[in-house]
Design a protein around this motif. Structure first.
Motif, mmCIF file in Angstrom:
data_model
loop_
_atom_site.group_PDB
_atom_site.id
_atom_site.type_symbol
_atom_site.label_atom_id
_atom_site.label_comp_id
_atom_site.label_asym_id
_atom_site.label_seq_id
_atom_site.Cartn_x
_atom_site.Cartn_y
_atom_site.Cartn_z
ATOM 1 N N GLY A 299 7.643 40.457 5.258
ATOM 2 C CA GLY A 299 6.376 39.806 5.442
ATOM 3 C C GLY A 299 5.457 39.542 4.146
ATOM 4 O O GLY A 299 4.336 39.774 4.034
ATOM 5 N N CYS A 300 6.621 39.261 3.113
ATOM 6 C CA CYS A 300 5.848 38.719 1.747
ATOM 7 C C CYS A 300 4.774 37.533 2.004
ATOM 8 O O CYS A 300 5.287 36.535 2.690
ATOM 9 N N LEU A 301 3.470 37.732 1.428
ATOM 10 C CA LEU A 301 2.697 36.788 1.946
ATOM 11 C C LEU A 301 2.693 35.573 1.209
ATOM 12 O O LEU A 301 2.136 34.539 1.671
ATOM 13 N N ILE A 302 3.359 35.416 -0.174
ATOM 14 C CA ILE A 302 3.749 34.306 -0.794
ATOM 15 C C ILE A 302 4.483 33.379 0.164
ATOM 16 O O ILE A 302 4.263 32.144 0.075
ATOM 17 N N LEU A 303 5.143 33.932 1.059
ATOM 18 C CA LEU A 303 6.069 33.074 1.924
ATOM 19 C C LEU A 303 5.447 32.278 3.159
ATOM 20 O O LEU A 303 5.914 31.455 3.699
ATOM 21 N N ARG A 304 4.067 32.476 3.355
ATOM 22 C CA ARG A 304 3.276 31.919 4.340
ATOM 23 C C ARG A 304 2.901 30.600 3.763
ATOM 24 O O ARG A 304 2.258 29.726 4.642
ATOM 25 N N LEU A 305 3.256 30.115 2.433
ATOM 26 C CA LEU A 305 2.782 28.793 2.076
ATOM 27 C C LEU A 305 3.637 27.495 2.728
ATOM 28 O O LEU A 305 4.862 27.876 2.918
ATOM 29 N N PRO A 306 3.007 26.462 2.770
ATOM 30 C CA PRO A 306 3.683 25.401 3.449
ATOM 31 C C PRO A 306 5.158 25.040 2.828
ATOM 32 O O PRO A 306 6.113 24.432 3.570
ATOM 33 N N GLY A 307 5.334 25.392 1.646
ATOM 34 C CA GLY A 307 6.413 24.763 1.009
ATOM 35 C C GLY A 307 7.663 25.902 1.349
ATOM 36 O O GLY A 307 8.723 25.656 1.014
#
Length: 1499
Positions: free
Chosen positions: A1302-1310
């Motif tokens: 659940g690393c929040l940086i991976l919620r980015l569209p890219g």
């Protein structure tokens, strides 16, 4: 009254709550009528914005009643407690002005009109709100023209049935409006206090006091009775504020002997102003000072009138003593002898309410301060106080606090002191006497002058031996003959008239000199003035040397004119009956000659040469060597005088203007030999042009300077090239280089600089000689050089200066050694060095030039070539010197971001001043002091904010300590608070990956720094530069990141290797093999990524990075590179991205599979071993920390927040919420990994098929989702097959990492995308439950490692803990970023918006960091942008316009005439064209029309 509460041992302003009523008071720094207007007209933009920020879109309205002093108001407030409705309040307001001048505004819920009632019911903004009521009043009492006392009395009823916590919230929220009012109008405390003192009423005469006041006054004045005949013991040696103590015997048996303290000083202000300052015990200045001294509270309790009030202070005492509370009554009046008196009496019956319980002991304080007027708008202060801290405290300890209790006298003197002004008046008065030359000298005085002149002035110059001087503008030498103490001599040029210089030297009673004397070991001094030209002085000094007795000097000092241009000031020891020789004090002597010679002025600035010579005699058994060792420190007296009168900036500016004028008016022709010099010189630029493989980058201490070195065929000596931007015109820069004898060109190692011959305005021959080096076995002779310089304008915006080695008859080459006449040892003769140079100066925009400097260094003699080549790099520092010189001339109003970065670079660069730092001063302190003295902008900043130097010193010291707290606003900052704030940056550097992130956290932590950041555009770039330097150069900064990153990676790797060994030795070979394959895959994938990233790099570089991967320290090295801003050449990925990918690969291929395998092994094991559980815990925590740190570093990165504010910035700005957010991120990732890992392990007990189906379905659905949305390509800019491989690997690993951590940086569209990330988290809640259900259904009960209750309990506990931590994380993050979890934006659209929605070129340039397939739709727009701006970028050379950017741009996006690579600096063909175009005899101002743009690319 103002109250205070103690929080963690420190008081803070607050309000007192009694039932449903509240009261708050405060001093407001604005007039009473403006305070009223602030509340009456509250429907303004500022107020509405603050209301909307706190309460969202709730109701706020105001209806004024025309022709009256009334209005109706209604407001809704958001209640910060779950389950409680918001509240809406309505009231009627009315105001009036009372006879006393006070303004009163009352409010009540009664009398509302129908319109307001209708709005309260019908307006949608009040929907769901509960009706509350409030009533009370505001009173604004003027205390000065622009200062008033505000009082708020308030009662609130929030309505409904609510707990007491909500009731208190309503009351405190209302009373917080007082804090808003105070903060809105807060001004500098010194300014407010000055206004209050200016309007302080004249104290009443003593005869007008009532009986009670008279008794109080008499009880205090009794302390003065008999003070003239009492035996007073001196407690200090302060010449301006002496303090004594009178130890009277106890009045009663057993009573402690508490002393009375007394202080006397002259104050440079009228008696009334001094009285007002002392009377304002609770004033802003004194309160700030006392809190810095550790006082817990300084409050006013009650006020009877303008001259009679009660105050209270709480002083902290050393442990285990409790704090002492002092409650005193101040009363002032005019005494019968016209003195102004202030008495302080204890108030035993006064009670102070602090809003909280504080355990204190009541102290007894009483005394009197008397202000006696003296001449010149000044007064004499006499303070007599008796302080008893009471309790079981020895009298010795109590009496030791006398000096501290009388410290206000010293503070008052310093605050209103005019020492410099008075010293200047006295100096100018004596200078006028000296100028008139009307003095009559006695025979004794003439004899003194003649003896000293003949004794010291008669020593031949050849007898003196040169001494290395700390000040390169002061020439120091010494004469040591016959084993005596020697005769030091120092000389320099002063920028002032001879009379003023002599007066400065003659007056020893100047306040600055007296203070310096006592600061440097002075014990006593006295002066007998005979007339205006002579006096006898006595001094006793303690040199603080063990067994070394104090020295007394009694001397006669006389000044006399010797001629029209020469004046002497002499000092000679003498005998005087007033000063007999005393035991324990050794009588020394010194003969001193100060010779002042009037020189020709420089412009309008007078010039005086001073030559100071002294023969000291310390007497006693003092070795001559010890006396000689102090010679340099004694001669620094001349340096102090030079710096006092220094007008070098004005002189340098005048000389520069003279040369600039000469250059602009240049109209002379060039000879054939001058043309040859120019042609040969400019050919040196060609060595660095094109793709010369022999050109290499070189280190530079200044990040804004680019250095290169190159080799020429057949020449063992290297050529160096240095390039930088300078904030000056091309003529000013050329003038700086041309005037080689200017003060600004002299350096510490220069022995001589002179012009030997000047044939024209564009041609000269100069000479320079530099000191040799004599350290250890190294005995290098001085180096000298003779050079011919020629300059030419080759284009309208370009100047070229060429220097060639030559010879001249006035400076012949000497032999190997020469002897100095009269010296005992031989001196090494200078060795002839050669340094051909070429300098190009191109003005790329008004006031900004690009300077390119090329040179070769041949130091001559038998110095190895390798040493000469290293010396070359030091000589390239000329560009840095040019840049810093003109940087120091920029005034504060002209500073911008680039100047801020440059000043930051100057501050972190070590200087020679650090070698000679003052006693008790740190090296950083000496550096900042020297820089602020020479930099115009920093000097102006220091004049605006006197604490700036303390702030910068603490920042530069960079000592790791706990960050202190300071909520002070910028206007009331003090030096103490500046030191606290400056020291807080180090902890931010230790806790962040980049310096920018550390500065961002630091600025958000301290409000004053936030104000500075908003006021000055250059402030943040300056601190960023300092922080980045600390992060890259300070040992613990690098090591913390290196050891943390490498340690975590290696810890995880070691635990995995241990578990492989453990499983292999316990019969679980399949598990061991699986773990081994997992580790191998992890390393293999990382190696593959390294090879793709560095595919254009040399093989040795790739091999080195592969070895770092295999050793397990690659993440640590990447972390250090990010911290140091190091980017690998030819790498596709930036360091931060490479670090993130490496961590992601570790998590996806090692941490996650390792956790799953070990959990599966635990389910199959007969017994659970502690090693296995420990390994699982380490893996989970390490993975959680890594995932959280990755997301944290990306989110707090200021550049990310600035370029993409829509996604970066969810981490709170305050320190505590930020830390809690990070901990929640760690817990969320670790718990999710355990939950998902346990689910997978449970499925694996059913066989490989369920696991395969689960992962294949999950991953297939994800790839299908991205393909259907046309968003399959990953954003990393690889090409060809590498792009396909990278896309597949990146999408796979990002999905795995997101699902398991659940690393929040991976919620980015890219990456995964907002909506899919959220759906994945929802699946995470269901997966453990499904896995447990399948496990219990498919696995027979006798084969289960977990029973049903344990399985459900474990799944419930994990999911409950994860849900709780994730919910808390959502609450902690900034609300405006929660929408990112449901964002439908694709990665392709995200990349395109980086270009289309950013307005700056720096932000748009990041488009080339992304895969070109992601932005093919706007390729034409990007190409047009590049073609339009490329030439502009070549001229400006912004930081992002580097080689990496140029390599990433497609060929068709670069202008056709710039495809060939080149460097700044004119080509030889350009100079040839310039010469041929105008012919022999060309004018310097002519510009050749045949010069093509290709020949000046980037110049």
């Amino acid at each position: 009254m103002e109250l205070a509460r103690v929080s963690r041992g420190k008081p803070e302003p607050d309000v007192k709550v009694e039932g449903a009523w509240g009261k708050a008071t405060a001093n407001i720094d604005v007039s009473a009528d403006r305070c009223l207007a602030y509340f009456w007209h509250h429907m303004n933009y500022e107020s509405n914005s603050g209301f909307e920020k706190k309460n969202g879109g709730l109701l706020k309205m105001q209806v004024e009643m025309p022709g009256s002093h009334s209005m109706f108001a209604a407001m809704s407030f958001k209640v910060p407690f779950p389950g409680i409705d918001n509240r809406v309040f309505a009231s009627r307001w009315a105001w009036r002005r009372e006879k006393t001048g006070d303004f009163v505004a009352g409010f009540t819920p009664k009398g509302l009109n129908e319109a307001v009632e209708r709005v309260m019911v019908q307006d949608s903004r009040t929907a769901g709100c509960t009706r509350g009521t409030f009533q009370g009043f505001w009173r604004f009492s003027p205390t000065a023209t622009n200062v008033c006392r505000a009082t708020l009395v308030f009662q609130t009823k929030v309505g409904g049935s609510v707990p007491a916590m909500a009731m208190n919230w309503g009351l405190k929220s209302a009373l917080s409006s007082m804090e808003d009012l105070r903060d809105n109008y807060e001004r500098r405390g010194e300014t407010v206090d000055a206004e209050l003192r200016g309007e302080f009423p004249q104290p009443p005469p003593r005869s007008s006091l009532n009986d009670e006041q008279t008794r109080v006054a008499q009880s205090c004045l009794a302390l003065e009775v008999g003070s003239d005949t009492a035996e007073w013991t001196p407690l200090n040696t302060d010449p301006f504020v002496p303090i004594w103590a009178n130890y009277d015997p106890p009045r009663k048996d057993g009573e402690r002997r508490i002393a009375i303290g007394k202080a006397v000083c002259d104050v440079d202000c009228p008696a009334k102003e001094a009285l007002a300052w002392w009377f304002m015990e609770t004033g802003r200045e004194l309160t700030s000072i006392k809190k810095e001294q550790g006082d817990l509270a300084v409050l006013e309790l009650s006020r009877r009138n303008a001259h009679d009030y009660v105050w209270v202070t709480i002083k902290r005492l050393p442990f285990p003593l409790r704090p002492r509370e002092s409650v005193g009554r101040y009363m002032c009046f005019e005494d019968t002898n016209r003195d102004l008196a202030l008495v302080c009496a204890p108030c035993a019956d006064a009670v102070a309410d602090y809003g909280t319980k504080i355990s204190t002991v009541r102290a007894d304080v009483r005394g009197v301060a008397r202000f006696s007027p003296i001449l010149g708008e000044r007064c004499r202060l006499t303070v007599t106080f008796r302080v008893d801290i009471v309790g079981n405290v020895p009298a010795v300890f109590v009496n030791s606090k006398i000096s501290a209790s009388l410290g206000d006298a010293k503070i008052l003197r310093e605050k209103v002191g005019r020492d410099d002004e008075i010293d200047n008046v006295n100096r100018d008065e004596l200078a006028g006497i000296i100028e008139r030359r009307q003095e009559v000298y006695s025979d004794v005085e003439n004899a003194v002058v003649d003896r000293v002149r003949d004794q010291l002035g008669g020593i031949p110059d050849s007898s003196f031996e040169k001494i290395e001087s700390p000040d390169h503008l002061v020439h120091m030498e010494g004469f040591y003959a016959g084993g005596k103490n020697g005769t030091p001599r120092a000389s320099t040029v002063l920028d002032e008239d001879i009379c003023v210089c002599a007066a400065k030297a003659f007056i020893t009673t100047a306040r600055s000199k007296v203070q310096e004397f006592y600061n440097n070991g002075g014990l006593e001094r006295d002066v007998q003035t005979h007339n205006d030209h002579s006096f006898t002085g006595q001094q006793v000094r303690d040199f603080k040397i063990p067994t070394f007795s104090p020295r007394e000097f009694v001397s006669r000092v006389v000044w006399r004119w010797e001629s029209e241009t020469v004046l002497l000031v002499v000092t000679e020891g003498c005998l005087d009956g007033k000063y007999p020789i005393r035991p324990g004090i050794v009588r020394g002597s010194a003969v001193t000659l100060e010779k002042f010679e009037r020189l020709d002025p420089v412009g309008e600035i007078p010039q005086t040469r001073i030559t100071w010579t002294q023969q000291p005699d310390m007497s006693g058994l003092v070795p001559s060597r010890a006396v000689r060792g102090t010679a340099v420190s004694q001669m620094m007296y001349v340096s102090k005088i030079r710096k006092f009168f220094d007008k070098s900036p004005a002189i340098n500016a005048a000389n520069n203007l003279r040369v600039v004028t000469m250059l602009l008016n240049h109209d002379e022709s060039y000879k054939e030999e001058e043309e040859e010099i120019l042609r040969a010189g400019v050919e040196r630029f060609d060595l660095f042009r094109g793709s010369n493989a022999k050109v290499k980058k070189a280190e530079s201490s200044d990040p804004s300077v680019k250095n290169e070195i190159a080799f020429n065929e057949g020449d063992p000596l290297r050529w160096g090239r240095s390039e930088t931007l300078v904030r000056a015109t091309k003529e000013e820069i050329l003038a700086y280089l041309w005037d080689t004898t200017a003060r600004c060109r002299w350096g510490p190692t220069d022995m001589e600089r002179t012009v030997l011959q000047s044939d024209s305005a564009h041609h000269f021959i100069g000479y320079q000689c530099k000191q040799g080096k004599h350290t250890g076995v190294l005995n290098m002779a001085p180096r000298e050089g003779v050079s011919v310089g020629v300059w030419m304008k080759i284009e309208e915006d370009t100047l070229v200066l060429v220097g060639n080695p030559t010879e001249h008859r006035d400076r012949p080459i000497l032999g190997r050694r020469r002897s100095s006449i009269g010296q005992e040892k031989e001196e090494l003769a200078p060795v002839r060095a050669k340094m051909p140079t070429a300098t190009s100066i191109k003005e790329i925009k008004p006031g900004v030039c690009r300077v390119v400097y090329v040179n070769q260094t041949d130091v001559g003699g038998r110095v190895p070539v390798a040493v000469m080549n290293r010396t070359l790099l030091r000589n390239l520092a000329l560009t840095t010197k040019i840049r810093e010189h003109f940087l120091a001339l920029i005034g504060l109003p002209d500073w911008d971001k680039e100047v801020g970065e440059a000043v930051g670079g100057v501050l972190v660069t070590k200087t020679d001043a650090e070698k000679h730092h003052r006693k008790g001063e740190t090296r950083e302190g000496a550096r900042v002091r020297a820089i602020m003295e020479n930099h115009k902008g920093l000097k102006e900043l220091g004049e605006t904010y006197e604490w700036v130097e303390d702030l910068l010193v603490r920042i530069l010291e960079n000592k790791l300590r706990l960050a202190g707290k300071s909520s002070t606003k910028l206007c009331n900052m003090t030096s103490q608070q500046a030191r606290v704030i400056g020291g807080g940056l180090a902890s931010g550097i230790a806790g962040n990956m980049t310096g920018q992130a550390a500065v961002d956290e630091w600025i958000l932590r301290y409000p004053a720094m936030g104000e500075l950041d908003q006021e000055f555009i250059w402030f943040r770039p300056m601190i960023d530069t300092i922080a980045e330097s600390h992060l890259g150069s300070v040992g613990w900064g690098k090591k913390l990141r290196l050891y943390t990153g490498a340690g975590l990676s290696m810890l995880d790797l070691i635990t995995d290797l241990y578990m492989i060994y453990f499983y292999a030795t316990t019969g679980q070979q399949k598990t061991a093999l699986s773990l081994a394959i997992m580790v191998s895959v992890c390393l293999g994938v990382q190696i593959a990524i390294v090879c793709m990233d560095l595919r254009k790099s040399p093989r040795l570089v790739v091999l080195r990075e592969i070895l770092l991967v295999l050793s397990g320290v690659k993440p640590g090295i990447d972390a250090m590179r990010v911290a140091s801003k190091i980017e690998l050449e030819h790498a596709t990925l930036e360091s931060l991205t490479s670090l993130t990918i490496a961590k992601g690969v570790e998590i996806a291929t090692e941490a996650i599979p390792g956790t799953v395998l070990q959990l599966a092994a635990l389910l199959r094991a007969d017994t659970i071993r502690g090693q296995a559980l420990a390994s699982v815990a380490v893996s989970a925590l390490t993975t959680g920390f890594t995932a959280a740190m990755t997301a944290f570093d990306w989110d707090v990165n200021p550049s990310k927040r600035r370029i993409t504010p829509a996604f970066y910035g969810f981490v709170p700005d305050s320190a505590t919420p930020r830390a809690l957010t990070f901990l929640c991120m760690v817990a969320t990732s670790a718990l999710l990994l355990l939950a998902r890992g346990a689910s997978t392990a449970l499925l694996s007990t059913l066989g490989p098929r369920p696991v395969f189906v689960y992962f294949a379905g999950d991953m297939g659905l994800y790839f299908l989702y991205r393909a259907l949305r046309g968003d399959l390509w990953h954003w990393v800019d690889f090409e060809g097959a590498a792009s396909v491989i990278e896309t597949v690997l990146a999408r796979f690993f990002c999905k795995v990492v997101a699902s398991f951590t659940g690393c929040l940086i991976l919620r980015l569209p890219g990456e995964v995308g907002g909506i899919y990330f959220t759906l994945d988290m929802a699946v995470a809640l269901v997966t453990p439950l499904v896995a447990v259900q399948m496990y219990l259904r498919e696995v027979p009960e006798e084969d289960r490692a977990l029973d049903e209750a344990a399985a459900w309990a474990g799944a419930g506990a994990l999911m409950g803990a994860w849900f709780s931590s994730f919910s808390l994380l959502l609450l902690l993050m900034k609300p405006e970023y929660r929408w990112g979890f449901v964002s439908l934006q694709t990665g392709k659209d995200y990349v395109i918006t980086r270009f289309t929605e950013n307005n700056t070129d720096a932000a748009k340039s990041t488009i080339f960091e992304y895969n070109k397939k992601c932005w093919r739709e706007i390729r034409d727009e990007v190409r047009d942008w590049c073609l339009t701006n490329w030439e502009h970028w070549e001229d400006e050379q912004p930081a992002w316009f580097n080689d990496k950017f140029k390599r990433s741009v497609d060929r068709d996006m670069v202008p056709a005439d710039l495809h060939s690579e080149g460097v700044s600096g004119p080509s030889s063909s350009a100079v040839w064209s310039a010469l041929q175009g105008s012919g022999r005899g060309a004018r310097g101002g002519a510009v050749a029309p045949t010069i093509s743009p290709e020949n000046h690319q980037g110049c």
